[in-house]
Design an enzyme around this catalytic site. Sequence first.
Site, PDB file in Angstrom:
ATOM      1  NE  ARG A  86      28.283 -14.116  50.540  1.00  0.00           N
ATOM      2  CZ  ARG A  86      28.595 -13.150  52.042  1.00  0.00           C
ATOM      3  NH1 ARG A  86      29.250 -12.920  52.337  1.00  0.00           N
ATOM      4  NH2 ARG A  86      29.017 -14.552  52.758  1.00  0.00           N
ATOM      5  CG  ASP A 100      33.315 -10.570  57.340  1.00  0.00           C
ATOM      6  OD1 ASP A 100      32.107 -10.612  56.854  1.00  0.00           O
ATOM      7  OD2 ASP A 100      34.013 -10.847  57.014  1.00  0.00           O
TER       8      ASP A 100
HETATM    9 MG    MG Z   1      34.477 -12.966  56.423  1.00  0.00          MG
HETATM   10 MG    MG Z   2      31.001 -11.987  56.168  1.00  0.00          MG
END
Ligand code: MG
Ligand code: MG
Length: 169
Positions: A86, A100
């Site tokens: 990422r 998340d």
């Molecule tokens: Mg997110």
């Molecule tokens: Mg995130």
Amino acid sequence: MSARRVRAFLGLGSNLGDRLAHLEEAVRRLARTEGVDVARTSRVYETTPVGPDQPDFLNAVAEVFTSLPARDLLGTCLAIEDSMGRVRTERWGPRVIDLDLLTYGTDEIDEPDLIVPHPRMHQRAFVLVPLLELEPHPLLPGGRRFGRPGPSRATEEQVRPFAPPLDVT
Ligand code: MG
Ligand code: MG
Ligand code: X6L
């Protein structure tokens, strides 16, 4: 010795490259993490981007059981994001993988870089629709629980079934 095992929900997202392969790889990496068991995932949805214009996402939610503290579970998520390449350019930009921490047991945590339940989860259909598949009454910000009005037509247009649940073995 029986460590506390906490049920947590993680939101998964990808909108670059082979999106489904990225979700699958993230689940494999989570499942290989010491102290993290991946129980199951929701179906995979293709979702219209919220916020800046960018390619459509694939989103899903994973149910995990963990002996890790919330902070370490978050750290695991960020480490997997990094290890999968990422790149953080613009805020809210496209990403190969996003993990998340949505909820961590019934804990309510309010620290600068760790807010659980996720403060905007109840406003995002791309999180709620898959989460409700796994937990009809999820804990929401402010200690409330979701009580279900089915997804609206507008939601159905923005969050479309794409693939079955991810392999967790
Ligand atoms: Mg997110
Ligand atoms: Mg995130
Ligand atoms: C005004 C300004 C209104 C910003 C909304 C919403 C910003 C969501 C960021 C916003 C705003 C976010 C995903 C996404 C993103 C995802 C889909 C974010 C972070 N991530 N759209 N947009 N799925 N469908 O995973 O959630 S950027």
